[in-house]
Design an enzyme around this catalytic site. Structure first.
Site, PDB file in Angstrom:
ATOM      1  N   GLY A 115       2.229  -3.335 -19.440  1.00 15.13           N
ATOM      2  CA  GLY A 115       1.837  -4.604 -18.849  1.00 15.13           C
ATOM      3  C   GLY A 115       0.583  -5.173 -19.479  1.00 15.13           C
ATOM      4  CB  SER A 116      -0.400  -8.610 -20.380  1.00 14.03           C
ATOM      5  OG  SER A 116       0.529  -8.703 -21.430  1.00 14.03           O
TER       6      SER A 116
ATOM      7  CG  HIS B 164      -3.958  -2.754 -18.727  1.00 10.63           C
ATOM      8  ND1 HIS B 164      -4.591  -2.681 -17.503  1.00 10.63           N
ATOM      9  CD2 HIS B 164      -2.625  -2.638 -18.468  1.00 10.63           C
ATOM     10  CE1 HIS B 164      -3.687  -2.509 -16.551  1.00 10.63           C
ATOM     11  NE2 HIS B 164      -2.486  -2.487 -17.114  1.00 10.63           N
TER      12      HIS B 164
ATOM     13  CG  ASP C 146       4.670   1.023 -18.676  1.00 11.84           C
ATOM     14  OD1 ASP C 146       5.184  -0.100 -18.527  1.00 11.84           O
ATOM     15  OD2 ASP C 146       3.448   1.202 -18.749  1.00 11.84           O
TER      16      ASP C 146
ATOM     17  CG  HIS D 216      -1.607  -1.274 -12.939  1.00 16.88           C
ATOM     18  ND1 HIS D 216      -1.347   0.027 -13.288  1.00 16.88           N
ATOM     19  CD2 HIS D 216      -1.190  -2.048 -13.967  1.00 16.88           C
ATOM     20  CE1 HIS D 216      -0.792   0.051 -14.488  1.00 16.88           C
ATOM     21  NE2 HIS D 216      -0.690  -1.185 -14.924  1.00 16.88           N
TER      22      HIS D 216
END
Length: 331
Positions: free
Chosen positions: A54-55, A57, A110, A219
């Protein structure tokens, strides 16, 4: 919510377009499906190292694409895994016949999506191996993982295995080195504030002005405990003690210390904490021979930090020192 964006749904694509404009010579950027590739990929006779997630990070993972690190990174929506078809397309873009190593953080989406992509790639004749990073000592399981979460150790693993692939190691050797890093790295983080996901529009959790979260995930997942804000000395101890107890690290060990900002922590506070951590490690007889300090795996604008400790040997130290040239990490 205050953010420098246009439409919340377009944040990732708009950011990738900006990255393409900023690094026209080093990177190739595609937006449908989304992935970022080093400009000279595929590199003949070299194992391709592929990662993603996921974006939100950044610079993980897209900032680590380049010589000596990742061949391609696959960004999903903010805090959401990329789809299997995007990962499969990225593998096809990077693979030059020597096989592909997938570096995956231990989050359920993921792991499943990269596993599916690996199966599709194998069916198409591409040899793949996977290493799952699970270095967070804060919790054993969470709502997003089966087992420990993959956090700061991912940065160190991508650098080291990227160097191994760059020097010409085959797929099995790269996988063995990645597994060795994974077995010898531990992390723990904390937060003073929560991140705000653009399409959600409000903080992921709420902390009172006098509170901090110990063991928080990248997250915004809950940590071990919520306590009153303490001095930097006590915060660093709260993070470092569980890391040292978990492996365990022993007197005389040579280590790499990675002090990471979660996105909103200024360098003044980060260096202050790093100095405390070095002193505490020296008191325990550990030799910090390599260091990394800065915002390298973030959680949007979260104020907080994490500490990552990697036990080094001669080969891992040499691979860490090997040249790297990416948009976020270069020496």
């Amino acid at each position: 919510m205050k953010k420098i964006i246009n439409a919340p749904a377009d944040v990732v694509v708009d950011a990738l377009r900006g990255m393409a404009a900023a690094h026209p010579d080093g990177l190739r950027v595609q937006t449908d499906p989304a992935f970022v590739t080093r400009s000279d990929a595929p590199v003949t006779d070299k194992v391709a190292v592929v990662s993603g997630g996921g974006s939100g990070h950044e610079p993980l993972h897209v900032g680590f694409v380049g010589s000596g690190m990742l061949d391609v990174a696959v960004p999903g929506p903010v805090f959401t895994s990329p789809t299997p078809d995007a990962v499969q397309a990225a593998i096809g873009e990077a693979d030059a016949g020597a096989g592909t190593l997938l570096v995956v953080k231990n989050y359920t989406g993921d792991v499943l999506n990269f596993e599916t992509a690996a199966e599709l790639a194998e069916a198409a004749g591409v040899g793949t191996r996977t290493v799952v990073v699970q270095d967070d000592v804060a919790v054993q399981d969470s709502t997003d993982t089966a087992g420990r979460r993959g956090v700061g150790g991912t940065v160190l693993l991508e650098k080291i295995v990227g160097a191994a692939a760059e020097r010409g190691d085959d797929l099995a050797a790269c996988h063995d080195i990645a597994e060795r890093v994974s077995a010898n790295v531990r992390s723990m983080g904390m937060a003073l504030t929560a991140p705000t996901v653009p399409h959600v529009g409000e903080p992921s959790f709420t902390l009172a002005d006098y509170e901090m979260e110990i063991g928080v995930g990248i997250h915004g997942e809950p940590g071990r405990e919520r306590v009153e804000l303490e001095s930097a000395d006590r915060i660093v101890r709260r993070l470092l003690d569980p890391v040292l107890e978990d492996l365990p690290f022993r007197e005389g060990d040579e280590v790499l210390l990675f002090t990471n900002s979660m996105g909103g922590t200024p360098e003044t506070e980060l260096y202050l904490a790093h100095g405390i951590a070095e002193r505490l490690l020296a008191d325990r007889g550990l030799h910090v021979s390599r260091r990394l300090v800065g915002p390298y795996i973030t959680s949007l604008e979260m104020q907080g930090m994490s500490l990552t400790l990697l036990k080094l040997d001669d080969e891992l130290r040499q691979l860490w020192d090997a040249p790297v040239r990416t948009s976020a990490l270069t020496w």
